[in-house]
Design an enzyme around this catalytic site. Sequence first.
Site, PDB file in Angstrom:
ATOM      1  CE1 TYR A  97      -2.558   3.273   2.319  1.00 57.80           C
ATOM      2  CE2 TYR A  97      -3.810   2.372   0.484  1.00 57.80           C
ATOM      3  CZ  TYR A  97      -3.611   3.361   1.442  1.00 57.80           C
ATOM      4  OH  TYR A  97      -4.486   4.421   1.508  1.00 57.80           O
ATOM      5  CE  LYS A 144       2.013   5.073   7.989  1.00 59.55           C
ATOM      6  NZ  LYS A 144       0.605   5.076   8.445  1.00 59.55           N
ATOM      7  CG  ASP A 148       5.687   3.522   0.745  1.00 63.94           C
ATOM      8  OD1 ASP A 148       4.494   3.404   0.367  1.00 63.94           O
ATOM      9  OD2 ASP A 148       6.007   4.156   1.776  1.00 63.94           O
TER      10      ASP A 148
END
Length: 431
Positions: A145, A268, A240
Amino acid sequence: MISERKSRALFARAQLRIPGAVNSPVRAWAAVGGAPLFAARATGAYLYDADGNQFIDYVCSYGPAIAGHAHPAVVDAIAAQARAGLGFGASTELEVELAEIITSAIGVADKVRLVSSGTEAGMTALRIARAATGRSCIIKFDGCYHGHSDSLLVRAGSGGMTLGLPDSAGVPAELAALTMVATYNSIQSVEELFRKNPGRIAAIIVEPIAANMGVIPPEPGFLKTLESLAHQNGALLICDEVITGFRLSFGAASEKTGLAPDLIMLGKIIGGGLPVGAVAGPSRYMDLLAPAGPVYQAGTLSGNPLSVRAGIETLKLLKQPGVYERLEVASARLEAGLREALLRHEERGCVNRAGSLLTMFFGPSQVRNAEDARSSSSSRFTRFFHAMLESGINIPPSQFEALFVSLAHSDDDIDRTIVAVVNALGAASGG
Ligand code: KE4
């Protein structure tokens, strides 16, 4: 039975004004059922819901709370910055400071562009790769994702996998066709795509440790071979690291494995819990971004002083000696407890861990890719999830997410969690 009266009422109220009653699908607990908890506050390793129930929290805001929720140093820094202004539409010294911290921690990163989410980081990285190569296609992996931008919502993990919507409605088929899907840990699947599409592929995008189909570490040599394949075929390698960046060490997880990605996505942790994303890489690619180059990308709140200040403070905490060793010891203890509990209950399943990221899979004896992950028993996970909640442990409401261990999780928290796992496995097996 924990009280959930206020959460239920809030969920019903939210249904009237928010699609699916949530602002991000995974929070609706669609996969596990029940009334999703509404959080009221959190501190350290603990989350308190609207009904006042206390939980040892392993969602940790899906990664940012690595130093524990509402760490005083981070909160004080945000408060001080807020009094100095929430945003200016002008650059600040803070952004330069965060860029200097990130580029000094990540070898391939000459420069960083800050954005406000991991999704924006993914969009930007793809656009740079397409501009740098003049090519349109990308390779991603089933179950990984990278945010919800159109090109990346193909066989997507996390909420897409949880809801059975990995290929979203609303993404034009013509665009989705430019995204080719390989199998995680399968070099052969990537070689085949390059063979069938010579000269068309701009980039491979990969989570160096998959954490959106549950945690799946890369097998030895997988990432390094991806890097070689990309470069042999004139494509970029995008790692990623929205989850793994500064999670396993002070820097990029991909570099820990000797990789030299062409672009790295971050998010994050570098925002300390406030909205953030970033793309980092060598100047030859990063200087393609406007106004230095022809790749347009922008954001009203990109580099906003509150997120940046929270990120700087969090990274300061992570730079302290012994931090990652502490996370490793706590996470290894939890992993051992989970494994022991599976054995004690003669429960079929496995535990995958990478640093302070863990997933217990119900059913398969090993999980190497999305297909293995999908073979897990969602019914047993659901019973386990609710039993853990009853024991005061909050884990992500999906088999396809990771548990996040923070610096705030004490030995006692880990021990209490292991006891809860043993009890919850009894419930999960319907025993
Ligand atoms: P955001 O756009 O949600 O900030 O980041 C997207 C993203 C990109 N890359 C990776 C590896 C990610 O894990 C994410 C987002 N992570 C999920 C949790 N697995 C976000 C949780 C949610 O969707 O609410």
